[in-house]
Design a protein around this motif. Structure first.
Motif, PDB file in Angstrom:
ATOM      1  N   ARG C  20       0.828  -1.220   0.000  1.00 23.61           N
ATOM      2  CA  ARG C  20       0.000   0.000   0.000  1.00 23.61           C
ATOM      3  C   ARG C  20       0.857   1.263   0.000  1.00 23.61           C
ATOM      4  NH1 ARG C  20      -3.295  -3.156   3.601  1.00 23.61           N
ATOM      5  NH2 ARG C  20      -2.593  -1.906   5.354  1.00 23.61           N
ATOM      6  N   VAL C  21       1.998   1.198   0.670  1.00 20.84           N
ATOM      7  CA  VAL C  21       2.919   2.354   0.640  1.00 20.84           C
ATOM      8  C   VAL C  21       3.449   2.560  -0.791  1.00 20.84           C
ATOM      9  CG1 VAL C  21       5.185   3.197   1.396  1.00 20.84           C
ATOM     10  CG2 VAL C  21       3.574   2.251   3.058  1.00 20.84           C
ATOM     11  N   ILE C  22       3.872   1.472  -1.425  1.00 25.19           N
ATOM     12  CA  ILE C  22       4.378   1.560  -2.807  1.00 25.19           C
ATOM     13  C   ILE C  22       3.298   2.138  -3.718  1.00 25.19           C
ATOM     14  CG2 ILE C  22       5.007   0.118  -4.800  1.00 25.19           C
ATOM     15  CD1 ILE C  22       6.520  -1.721  -2.744  1.00 25.19           C
ATOM     16  N   LYS C  23       2.079   1.596  -3.600  1.00 26.17           N
ATOM     17  CA  LYS C  23       0.965   2.071  -4.442  1.00 26.17           C
ATOM     18  C   LYS C  23       0.638   3.532  -4.141  1.00 26.17           C
ATOM     19  CE  LYS C  23      -2.668   1.237  -7.208  1.00 26.17           C
ATOM     20  NZ  LYS C  23      -3.261   2.558  -7.237  1.00 26.17           N
ATOM     21  N   GLY C  24       0.564   3.875  -2.880  1.00 32.41           N
ATOM     22  CA  GLY C  24       0.151   5.227  -2.491  1.00 32.41           C
ATOM     23  C   GLY C  24       1.156   6.287  -2.925  1.00 32.41           C
ATOM     24  N   VAL C  25       2.437   6.006  -2.712  1.00 29.57           N
ATOM     25  CA  VAL C  25       3.467   6.990  -3.061  1.00 29.57           C
ATOM     26  C   VAL C  25       3.565   7.128  -4.589  1.00 29.57           C
ATOM     27  CG1 VAL C  25       5.959   7.438  -2.991  1.00 29.57           C
ATOM     28  CG2 VAL C  25       4.751   6.730  -0.919  1.00 29.57           C
ATOM     29  N   THR C  26       3.465   6.010  -5.296  1.00 26.94           N
ATOM     30  CA  THR C  26       3.485   6.078  -6.766  1.00 26.94           C
ATOM     31  C   THR C  26       2.307   6.917  -7.264  1.00 26.94           C
ATOM     32  OG1 THR C  26       4.539   3.910  -6.848  1.00 26.94           O
ATOM     33  CG2 THR C  26       3.491   4.671  -8.880  1.00 26.94           C
ATOM     34  N   ASP C  27       1.139   6.688  -6.699  1.00 28.38           N
ATOM     35  CA  ASP C  27      -0.047   7.455  -7.107  1.00 28.38           C
ATOM     36  C   ASP C  27       0.148   8.957  -6.900  1.00 28.38           C
ATOM     37  OD1 ASP C  27      -1.348   5.151  -7.825  1.00 28.38           O
ATOM     38  OD2 ASP C  27      -2.735   5.119  -6.125  1.00 28.38           O
ATOM     39  N   VAL C  28       0.786   9.341  -5.797  1.00 27.53           N
ATOM     40  CA  VAL C  28       1.025  10.774  -5.539  1.00 27.53           C
ATOM     41  C   VAL C  28       1.876  11.373  -6.662  1.00 27.53           C
ATOM     42  CG1 VAL C  28       2.215  12.427  -4.024  1.00 27.53           C
ATOM     43  CG2 VAL C  28       0.776  10.636  -3.026  1.00 27.53           C
TER      44      VAL C  28
END
Lengths: 67, 67, 67, 67, 67, 67
Positions: C20-28
Motif C-alpha cells: 500500500r505504501v508503494i501504491k500510495g506513493v506512486t499514485d502521488v
C-alpha cells in the motif's frame, strides 16, 4: 531494476563524459548481473569541493595543499 | 520517523506541486504505517536530465529520440 | 522516472502495508507531477532502532523513556 | 573521490559477481572521468523484492504476474 | 572507510562552518569507531526549503507560520 | 532539521558505540550550524565487507592482502 547513484566532487564532467559514464555503468550491470538496461537508472550528482570532506578537511583545502 | 528522499529528473515542479507531493507522501505514511507526521521528512531532489540515465543513455538523449 | 527511497525505523511493516505504501506513493507522483508509473521506483529500507538517532539518542533509548 | 551506491532487488549476487561489479564500475570512473581508484568507493545494497516497487506494486507481485 | 551524507535545509553554511562540520563529524568516527580519517568521506548537501517537508508541509511554509 | 546517513563497512559497532556516534554527530550539527537536535536524524547503515569496494576490489579482498 538497479538504481545507481554516483556522487562526484570537483569539476563538472562534460555532457559527453556523463553519457559515457551512464553507458559504461549500465553495461557493467547488464554484463555482470544480467540486469535489464530498460529499468536501470544511473543518477550523477555533482558536489562542490567545499561540501566534500576527506581526511577531516574539504577537498577545496586539500587541493590547496597538494597543489 | 520516516525519511523520504524523492529524486526526479527534468522540469522543476512548481512550489505548489512540491507542497502537494510533500503532503501526499506524508499522508500515505501516516495512513498506511501509522507514522507521526511531525517527525516525517520528505526531501525532493531535482536532477538535470543530462545527469539521469536510463537504458544506458541520458534522459536528455532519450527525449530527443522519442521527442 | 522518479526514484523514491523511504527509510523507516522500528517494527517491520507487513507485506500488505508495504504494497500500500508503494501504491500510495506512486499514485502521488503520477497525480501531482504527471510521472509515468512504469518508471517510478519506490525502495523501502528498514533500519533497526539502535541505528536511528533523533535528538542525540537512538530510537531504542528514546522509546524506553517515553515507554 | 567518487562515491557510488548501487541498489539492486532480488537474488543476491555471488561474491565473485560483486567483485566484478566493483571492478567494472571503478574502471568506468577511472577511464571516463580520470578519477583516482584509491579514493573511489562502491557500495552495493541488496533490497528484498517485497521492499522494491515499480509501476505501483512490489517486484514480488510483479514477478508473480510475469511468471 | 565510512561515508557520511549530511542533508540540511535552509541558509547555506559558510565555508568555515562546513570545514568545522567535516572536521567534527570525521573526529567522531575516528574517536568512537576507530575509523581511518584518510578514507572517511563527508558530503554535505544543501536542500532548498521549498524541497524539504516536515509535518506534511515545506519548511518554507512552516517558517512563515512560526515566523 | 538535518538528516545524516552514515554508511560503514565491517565489524558492527556495539550499541554503546552507536549511541556515542549519534550523540557526537548531533552535537557537531547543533554546535557548528545551530541546528535543533529534536529534528536531527542520524541513520547508521552497516554494509557487509563483500559489498563495499575501494580501489576496485571489495574490502574483504583488500583486508586479506593487508592482513
Amino acid at each position: 531494476m538497479p538504481f545507481v547513484n554516483i556522487k562526484i566532487a570537483g569539476n563538472s564532467p562534460t555532457k559527453e563524459q556523463k553519457e559515457r559514464v551512464i553507458k559504461g555503468v549500465t553495461d557493467v550491470l547488464v554484463t555482470e548481473l544480467g540486469k535489464n538496461p530498460a529499468t536501470t537508472f544511473v543518477v550523477i550528482e555533482e558536489v562542490p569541493t567545499d561540501n566534500w570532506g576527506i581526511g577531516g578537511e574539504s577537498v577545496t583545502e586539500r587541493r590547496k595543499k597538494t597543489g
